[in-house]
Scaffold this active site. Structure first.
Site, mmCIF file in Angstrom:
data_model
loop_
_atom_site.group_PDB
_atom_site.id
_atom_site.type_symbol
_atom_site.label_atom_id
_atom_site.label_comp_id
_atom_site.label_asym_id
_atom_site.label_seq_id
_atom_site.Cartn_x
_atom_site.Cartn_y
_atom_site.Cartn_z
ATOM 1 N N GLY A 367 0.822 -1.197 0.000
ATOM 2 C CA GLY A 367 0.000 0.000 0.000
ATOM 3 C C GLY A 367 0.855 1.243 0.000
ATOM 4 O O GLY A 367 2.072 1.188 0.197
ATOM 5 N N PRO A 368 0.260 2.400 -0.227
ATOM 6 C CA PRO A 368 1.023 3.656 -0.266
ATOM 7 C C PRO A 368 1.560 4.010 1.113
ATOM 8 O O PRO A 368 1.147 3.434 2.131
ATOM 9 C CB PRO A 368 -0.024 4.679 -0.746
ATOM 10 N N PRO A 369 2.497 4.947 1.171
ATOM 11 C CA PRO A 369 3.075 5.340 2.467
ATOM 12 C C PRO A 369 2.038 5.942 3.396
ATOM 13 O O PRO A 369 1.120 6.640 2.964
ATOM 14 C CB PRO A 369 4.137 6.379 2.075
ATOM 15 N N GLY A 370 2.184 5.670 4.679
ATOM 16 C CA GLY A 370 1.361 6.312 5.689
ATOM 17 C C GLY A 370 0.042 5.658 5.987
ATOM 18 O O GLY A 370 -0.776 6.236 6.708
ATOM 19 N N VAL A 371 -0.217 4.433 5.474
ATOM 20 C CA VAL A 371 -1.503 3.795 5.734
ATOM 21 C C VAL A 371 -1.433 2.855 6.941
ATOM 22 O O VAL A 371 -2.424 2.212 7.277
ATOM 23 C CB VAL A 371 -2.002 3.019 4.493
ATOM 24 N N GLY A 372 -0.256 2.739 7.587
ATOM 25 C CA GLY A 372 -0.168 1.966 8.821
ATOM 26 C C GLY A 372 0.342 0.554 8.645
ATOM 27 O O GLY A 372 0.019 -0.307 9.467
ATOM 28 N N LYS A 373 1.157 0.300 7.624
ATOM 29 C CA LYS A 373 1.647 -1.066 7.396
ATOM 30 C C LYS A 373 2.597 -1.496 8.506
ATOM 31 O O LYS A 373 2.485 -2.586 9.062
ATOM 32 C CB LYS A 373 2.344 -1.146 6.037
ATOM 33 N N THR A 374 3.559 -0.633 8.845
ATOM 34 C CA THR A 374 4.555 -0.995 9.860
ATOM 35 C C THR A 374 3.926 -1.071 11.246
ATOM 36 O O THR A 374 4.177 -2.017 12.008
ATOM 37 C CB THR A 374 5.701 0.033 9.849
ATOM 38 N N SER A 690 -6.268 3.291 -19.019
ATOM 39 C CA SER A 690 -7.657 3.334 -18.569
ATOM 40 C C SER A 690 -8.388 4.616 -18.940
ATOM 41 O O SER A 690 -9.536 4.808 -18.564
ATOM 42 C CB SER A 690 -7.724 3.132 -17.049
ATOM 43 N N LYS A 733 -10.629 5.524 -7.632
ATOM 44 C CA LYS A 733 -11.308 6.277 -8.694
ATOM 45 C C LYS A 733 -12.725 6.642 -8.283
ATOM 46 O O LYS A 733 -13.196 7.762 -8.546
ATOM 47 C CB LYS A 733 -11.307 5.452 -9.979
#
Length: 830
Positions: A367-374, A690, A733
């Site tokens: 996922g993109p940075p800052g979504v809470g993965k770590t 697209s 989108k």
């Protein structure tokens, strides 16, 4: 300046030596007659003396300095006896020094100094040696000097072979004395003393005395070396005696320090409860250590290896918290939404509760940075009751970081996997491999390939670290990898991981995260409470939309902290009251808005259609403009478009040309008209297929002079036959369409199933048109007159069955969450 640089030896008898000569004071060497020696000259007075000599008869007077450190010598600093020299060759060096080749001509004595500036000039008197007569005394002195020199060489003194040949063939006492003393490498004072002796026999006697002293010095040196060798032999003898003493103490039941160390290692090895193969190797290395001298480098290496072996948790493991409800509560407390991840963890716990022995999952959060993965990894470890180890892979280029170094290298260590397990103290921690998509590769190996064994549940039960040299069971470890994008990850490595995509947050989700987590945390970090600070919902929404543009919440937290710092300063100044942040006074805290939402179309226009794009920050709306001009059929594309998007525009134009007659466009228009397609925000790169149907609709609107519906957004790839192909990034989108207050979204038919995975609140208020061909898109996107709708082209052989129409929905029920497959796009690609 003369250029004659012949290096043929000169005959002193043929030279007319003047009374006055330029003086070159030399350091660390005494020049004798008949010597040919190179000199490096750098001092200014010496350089000028050489220039004066080369301007005349190339003769200089060479005298030794009494001290080496004197940079500008005076007459009192120079010996009076020296040698007349002839400059045979001269070479200027790049560092402004001069290299000369000088041949000693004759011995002379300084009578007086005539000049000291700009160079030293002296009046000299040639020293004529007394006539030598052949006698028994002379022959005896010559033979004694040669024999003493041979003894000196036998004791280790080294002379050039050419010099020895000359010495063996010399019978002249004076010349023999000069060549011996000049090659012994003595101090300047001792050598100058020999030069000043005029009588050849006396001079050779003095040289013999010096040689005899040299014999004594070399004999003493050999004696010292022999004693040193004896000390080494003594040390070896003591080693064997210590080993014998160790055996005797063992028989007597006594223990020394080494025995205590060995006993301690044996106790720790037994306590570690190693597997059989590991135990065998450890005991083998311990026996090696017991046979070594404790001060050797090899003993230190083996000791370090044993310390690692006994400290690694071979059998220590933590007990899992198998209370599923408690684990669910922990995950919900720490993270907002992320239902897909939470469901997967609870499923693992459920299976773990029913089956005790199971392999740890290999999860990959993308996922993109800052979504809470770590931070999600920490919550998983807390929910399971396990230790948490984080290893950042960003920028790693050395395979040894994963597998460790072999013990043959100085300073070798295990890899960071084994180091992390030692740090955790258990063999079943939650091990997070952060930024796995940013692993590099160079001449030291490919760390991504080293991860293949680590992240394969079928192989990692016997993971081999180069330093340990024995297998370690990693099947109990729960590995969690994180990545921003999947494309850079090695395909074989990607296949070994269970990928869970974490998309960016919607504006509503960001609002919930801010209220539930960010604001309370920042209040605590800034030392203020609810009594000092309050922010309205409208202000929070404005921060999200006007001050941040991201998929995660890092910048949102920074902006919230920015407002709190302003309040904290006022409170610290003594102005303690409750400060309320509203949408009206937000600008006082954060300044002018950083991001102004793009003005949406407020009316229907010809040639302007609305597309949807996926970006790392969530999603965006693109207004694609097409205009027709009188020309020769050229197509112009602007807006910083990528190659895929350019090809998509060309395919859209080809489709429109192929259906021109059916929709009422004269075919000759295409040869008489230039088409220009522009996507605004040209500084932002855009790519991806697209936007195909959006471009086709814009072209058709421009050529038919029919306005497009400004409240309708669309996304989908178009083929030359007009088929609408599926796209990725659906959630982002749709989120962009909802932010832009659009009413209708045209999607590919094959994306209809993906709506079931989206939250209901995202779909509420939107009308969806599912299109299989452009025949379904045109009526929904353009204001076609009634007569034109009946003339639309049919959709090739692969069109739906007769009577099947595009289906419209306002909501779709939500089912189990499944990952959405995304195509490869740039950060702002359509």
């Amino acid at each position: 300046m003369p250029t004659d640089q012949s290096d043929q030896p000169l005959d002193p008898q043929q030279l007319d030596i003047p009374e006055s000569l330029p003086l070159i004071p030399v350091r660390d060497i005494v020049v004798f007659p008949y010597m040919v020696i190179p000199l490096f000259v750098g001092r200014d007075l010496s350089v000028k003396a050489i220039e004066a000599a080369l301007a005349g008869d190339r003769l200089v007077f060479l005298a030794a300095q009494k001290t080496h450190d004197t940079e500008t010598p005076q007459p009192d600093d120079i010996y009076t006896v020296g040698t007349i020299g002839a400059i045979m060759r001269m070479l200027k060096l790049p560092d402004d020094r001069i290299k000369i080749l000088v041949q000693g001509i004759a011995k002379a004595r300084i009578l007086e100094y005539q000049e000291v500036e700009p160079y030293l000039s002296v009046r000299i008197e040639k020293v004529e040696p007394p006539a030598s007569s052949s006698s028994l005394e002379s022959e005896a002195i010559v033979r004694t000097a040669k024999e003493t020199l041979e003894r000196v060489m036998s004791l280790g003194k080294v002379l050039m072979p050419d010099v020895m040949i000359v010495i063996e063939n010399l019978d002249d006492p004076g010349r023999l004395a000069d060549i011996i003393i000049s090659n012994l490498g003595l101090k300047v004072g001792a050598t100058q003393e020999v030069l000043e002796i005029e009588d050849p026999l006396v001079r050779l006697k003095r040289v013999s005395e010096i040689l005899a002293k040299e014999v004594d010095v070399l004999s003493m040196q050999q004696k010292i070396q022999a004693e040193a060798k004896g000390e080494i032999d003594k040390t070896q003898r003591e080693y064997y005696l210590r080993e014998q003493l160790k055996a005797i103490q063992k028989e007597l039941g006594e223990m020394d320090e080494r025995a205590e160390e060995s006993a301690e290692f044996r106790a720790r090895i037994q306590e570690a409860q190693m597997p059989e193969k590991v135990l065998k190797e450890t005991e083998k290395q311990l026996k090696r250590l017991e046979k070594m001298h404790p001060d050797t480098a090899e003993a230190a290496t083996v000791r370090t290896y044993l310390e690692w072996m006994v400290e690694i948790p071979w059998s220590k493991r933590s007990t899992d918290n198998l209370d599923i409800k408690a684990a669910s509560a922990v995950l919900n407390d720490d993270h907002y939404d992320l239902e897909k991840v939470k469901e997967r963890i609870l499923e693992y716990l459920a299976v773990r509760k029913l089956k005790e022995k199971m392999k740890g999952p290999i999860l990959c959060f993308v996922g993109p940075p800052g979504v809470g993965k770590t931070s999600l990894g920490k919550s998983i470890a807390r929910a399971l009751g396990r230790e948490f180890i984080r290893m950042s892979l960003g920028g790693i280029r050395d395979e040894a970081e994963i597998r460790g170094h072999r013990r043959t290298y100085v300073g070798a260590l295990p890899g960071r996997i084994i180091q992390g397990l030692k740090q955790a103290g258990t063999n079943n921690p939650v091990f997070m491999l952060d930024e796995v998509d940013k692993v590099g590769m160079d001449f030291r190996g490919d760390p991504s390939a080293a991860l293949l064994e680590l992240l394969d549940p079928e192989q990692n039960h016997s993971f081999s670290d180069h330093y340990l040299g024995v297998p370690f069971d990693l099947s109990n470890v729960m590995f969690i990898a994180t990545a921003n994008v999947m494309d850079p990850i090695l395909s074989a490595l990607r296949d070994r991981m269970e990928v869970i995509e974490i998309p960016g947050y919607t504006e509503g989700e960001k609002h919930g995260i801010a209220r539930r987590y960010l604001i309370p945390r920042q209040l605590a970090e800034h030392g203020i409470t609810d009594a000092h600070f309050h922010i309205h919902d409208q202000a929070l929404h404005r921060i999200i939309s006007h001050y941040t543009r991201e998929a995660g919440v890092r910048n949102l937290e920074r902006e919230i902290a920015n407002t709190m710092r302003k309040v904290a300063r006022r409170v610290a100044e003594g102005k303690s009251r409750r400060y309320t942040v509203t949408a009206h006074n937000l600008q006082k805290y954060l300044g002018v808005a950083k991001f102004i939402p793009e003005m949406e179309q407020d009316s229907d226009q010809v040639g302007v259609t609305t597309g949807l794009a996926w970006t790392e920050a969530g999603g965006d709306v693109l207004h694609i403009e097409a205009t027709a001009m009188k020309g020769k059929g050229h197509l112009t594309l602007t807006g910083h478009l990528g190659d895929v998007m350019k090809e998509s525009a060309q395919a859209a134009l080809s489709y429109v040309r192929s259906t021109a007659k059916a929709v009422g466009i004269r075919p000759e228009v295409f040869s008489q008209t230039d088409m220009h397609i522009h996507v605004p925000a040209g500084a932002i790169p855009k790519d991806g297929p697209s936007a195909g149907i959006t471009m086709a609709a814009a072209i058709m609107s421009s050529l038919m002079n029919i306005p497009a519906k400004h409240e309708v957004a669309m996304t989908g790839e178009v083929t030359l036959r007009g088929r609408v192909l599926p796209i990725g990034g659906l959630k982002e989108k749709i989120l962009a369409a909802k932010r832009a207050s659009l009413s209708t979204v045209i999607l590919p038919k094959r994306n209809e199933k993906d709506l079931e995975e989206l939250p209901k609140h995202l779909l509420r208020g939107l009308r969806f048109v599912f299109a299989e061909t452009m025949t379904d898109v045109i009526p929904a996107a353009l204001h076609l007159p009634a007569k034109r709708k009946t003339t639309l082209p049919s959709s090739s052989k692969r069109t739906p069955t007769p009577g099947k129409k595009a289906r419209t929905v306002s909501q779709q029920p939500r089912s189990s969450v499944r990952p959405i497959k995304k195509g490869r796009r740039s950060a702002s690609g359509a």
